[in-house]
Design an enzyme around this catalytic site. Structure first.
Site, short mmCIF file in Angstrom:
data_model
loop_
_atom_site.label_atom_id
_atom_site.label_comp_id
_atom_site.label_asym_id
_atom_site.label_seq_id
_atom_site.Cartn_x
_atom_site.Cartn_y
_atom_site.Cartn_z
N GLY A 75 -37.47 -13.28 -0.40
CA GLY A 75 -36.12 -13.84 -0.39
C GLY A 75 -35.29 -13.21 0.71
N CYS A 94 -25.14 -13.43 -1.12
CA CYS A 94 -25.71 -13.08 0.19
C CYS A 94 -24.95 -13.72 1.35
CB CYS A 94 -27.15 -13.56 0.29
SG CYS A 94 -28.22 -12.78 -0.89
N ARG A 96 -21.05 -8.44 -6.94
CA ARG A 96 -20.97 -8.27 -5.49
C ARG A 96 -22.34 -8.03 -4.88
NH1 ARG A 96 -18.03 -2.40 -5.69
NH2 ARG A 96 -19.82 -1.15 -6.30
N MET A 151 -24.94 -6.17 -2.48
CA MET A 151 -25.02 -4.74 -2.21
C MET A 151 -24.73 -4.43 -0.74
SD MET A 151 -25.22 -3.76 -5.18
CE MET A 151 -24.80 -2.15 -4.56
N GLU A 176 -22.97 -8.12 4.84
CA GLU A 176 -23.85 -9.27 4.64
C GLU A 176 -23.89 -9.63 3.16
OE1 GLU A 176 -27.57 -9.38 6.71
OE2 GLU A 176 -26.68 -8.60 8.55
N GLU A 202 -28.72 -38.14 -8.63
CA GLU A 202 -29.29 -38.61 -9.90
C GLU A 202 -29.77 -37.43 -10.75
OE1 GLU A 202 -32.14 -42.33 -10.41
OE2 GLU A 202 -33.30 -40.52 -10.00
P1 XMP Z 1 -28.83 -14.03 -7.15
O1 XMP Z 1 -28.84 -15.37 -6.51
O2 XMP Z 1 -29.69 -13.98 -8.38
O3 XMP Z 1 -29.50 -13.05 -6.08
O4 XMP Z 1 -27.43 -13.55 -7.41
C1 XMP Z 1 -29.73 -11.70 -6.31
C2 XMP Z 1 -30.41 -11.08 -5.12
O5 XMP Z 1 -29.55 -11.12 -3.96
C3 XMP Z 1 -29.97 -10.09 -3.05
N1 XMP Z 1 -28.77 -9.38 -2.58
C4 XMP Z 1 -28.20 -9.54 -1.37
N2 XMP Z 1 -28.55 -10.31 -0.32
N3 XMP Z 1 -26.67 -9.52 0.87
C5 XMP Z 1 -27.79 -10.29 0.83
O6 XMP Z 1 -28.10 -10.98 1.82
C6 XMP Z 1 -26.25 -8.72 -0.14
O7 XMP Z 1 -25.21 -8.06 -0.07
C7 XMP Z 1 -27.06 -8.73 -1.32
N4 XMP Z 1 -26.99 -8.06 -2.51
C8 XMP Z 1 -28.04 -8.50 -3.24
C9 XMP Z 1 -30.91 -9.19 -3.80
O8 XMP Z 1 -32.21 -9.46 -3.33
C10 XMP Z 1 -30.72 -9.62 -5.25
O9 XMP Z 1 -31.83 -9.35 -6.09
#
Ligand code: XMP
Length: 461
Positions: A293, A300, A377, A379, A404, A458
């Site tokens: 991912g 993100c 938030r 990280m 980021e 849909e």
């Molecule tokens: P979801 O969509 O479940 O994603 O909220 C959680 C995952 O997002 C990643 N993550 C980040 N990716 N900037 C990023 O590009 C960030 O500041 C950040 N913080 C977390 C991470 O892989 C997490 O498990």
């Protein structure tokens, strides 16, 4: 230059097929996230400081998944969270907190609050000389009284290695709910509690280690102190290590995998990558599973900031062809996304935002215009970056820091257990549509169909 098209969850649907699998209840959702780590539910909670500390890890492991404690704290604080999980559901507490007779009641009460337990074996050296439980002091007002004066001296004990059934009998007969374990010299060797027995009996789906304790993962970065952190986390008995780096293509990530695998016999999940090459690079370094991912996560900003990424479903499908378990990390917003991630080849999915608004996530509930929220938030957001620096006592240098990750409030929605049940319910339903009794069959039977804009509408996407 040839440009490939790639898709994500909302671009496709799973195609149903003739099925003999009638009941959602009869399907098996178990999975291996590494060769030796098996989960009954293919879900990990994200290593983020607004998602996973011990409360979340305990709840997710009890539900059959596993939590990964975040690394945005001191080594001691992260190890402490692991210890809390390991102590949560442990039939035999091997090293119970103990006190001595000279403890005053005030000091004992402080310890009770600090450790979150209210019963302590009383020892002289290693020898058990009494038990002090809430019943012994609950109405005592004199904080200067000592444990020696208040404790119960005739303690009901059992020998180490006592069977679970015998322990239950002894506790029933003696009308106690704590059972210290001793040898013939009364050396304290452990303790069994009624609460733990009840919990153990009630969580048959839970993810447990070889000693019957809840499973938990711990994350690390690739900074200069990473090996100290690994040492601390292995000592705290984390079940696996997650190398949590946004850019898993950095050579240092593969080097970190190699170093850890050289020194420790522990599962290592490395990431994040989004292409088969990236997976193979980390697999060659010795990783046991790969986190996939780049930028799909709800908080993100990597894609708008760097312009780098890969639509998540295609990334999962490509990466899972590398012959190593893949964990789909980010972008799961509903149960259908989990089904598609697993059908596309992932061993499990890691979830952040969906779990952030729950009772079990760290942080307080915020009320705004009569609605309850919790804070979520990324990280790599400014806030997370500066809070971490303060926690680990590092200088905050915001100049030249390009965030980021974003920060936002997410609706508070009760216990994470309900959310996990809904996610797994959706997955189970998809399995019946695809004639699949287990996840291996589900992946084999999966076919996707692409959606037009009207098709998305849909589908309510
Ligand atoms: P979801 O969509 O479940 O994603 O909220 C959680 C995952 O997002 C990643 N993550 C980040 N990716 N900037 C990023 O590009 C960030 O500041 C950040 N913080 C977390 C991470 O892989 C997490 O498990």
């Amino acid at each position: 230059m040839e440009i490939k098209n790639a898709v994500t969850f909302d671009d496709v649907l799973l195609v149903p097929r003739v099925s003999k699998v009638y009941s959602r209840k009869s399907v098996d959702t178990s999975t291996h996230i590494t060769d030796s780590l098996k989960l009954n539910v293919p879900i990990l909670s994200s290593n983020m400081d607004t998602v996973t500390e011990s409360s979340m890890a305990i709840a997710v492991a009890k539900a059959g998944g596993v939590g990964v404690i975040h690394r945005f704290n001191t080594i001691e604080a992260e190890a402490d969270e692991i210890t809390k999980v390991k102590r949560e559901q442990n039939i035999v507490i091997e090293k119970p907190y103990t006190v001595t007779k000279d403890y005053t009641l005030s000091r004992l009460l402080a310890l009770t609050t600090d450790k979150g337990v209210s019963s302590f074996p009383v020892v002289e050296g290693k020898k058990l000389v009494g038990m002090i439980t809430r019943r012994d002091f609950q109405f005592e007002e004199n904080g200067a009284k000592t444990v020696g004066e208040l404790m119960t001296k005739d303690v009901i004990t059992a020998t180490k290695g006592v069977s679970l059934d015998d322990a239950k009998l002894i506790m029933q007969k003696g009308k106690v709910d704590k059972l210290p374990l001793v040898d013939k010299n009364m050396t304290l060797l452990g303790m069994i509690t009624a609460r733990d027995i009840m919990l153990y009996d009630g969580y048959s789906n839970a993810s447990k280690d070889r000693k019957g304790r809840l499973m938990v993962g711990a994350s690390i970065g690739i900074g200069s102190d990473y090996m100290d952190r690994v040492i601390g986390l292995v000592k705290a008995e984390a079940d696996f290590i997650v190398i949590d780096v946004a850019n898993g293509y950095l050579e240092k990530v593969a080097d970190t995998v190699k170093e850890i695998k050289k020194r420790f016999d522990i599962g290592v999940i490395a990431g994040n990558v989004a292409t088969k090459d990236g997976v193979l690079n980390l697999k060659r370094a010795g990783a046991d599973a790969i986190k996939v991912g780049i930028g799909p996560g709800g908080a993100c900003l990597t894609r708008p900031v760097a312009g780098v990424g890969y639509p998540q479903l295609s990334a999962i499908m490509e990466c899972s062809r590398a012959g190593i378990p893949v964990i789909a990390d980010g972008g799961i917003k509903k149960s259908a996304d989990l089904s598609k991630a697993i059908a596309g080849g992932a061993a499990a999915a890691m979830i952040g935002g969906m779990f952030a608004g729950t009772d079990e996530s760290p942080g307080a509930i915020v009320t705004k215009e009569n609605k309850n929220y919790k804070f979520y938030r990324g990280m790599a957001s400014v806030n997370a970056y500066s809070d971490r620096a303060v926690r680990i006592d590092e200088a905050v240098d915001l100049e030249g820091y390009t965030p980021e990750g974003t920060e936002r409030l997410v609706l508070y929605n009760g216990s994470v257990v309900k959310i996990i049940n809904n996610l797994v319910g959706g997955l189970r339903s998809a399995m019946t549509y695809l004639n699949s009794r287990n996840l291996k069959e589900f992946r084999k039977n999966a076919r996707f169909v692409g959606l037009t804009e009207a098709g998305k509408k849909e589908s309510k996407y």
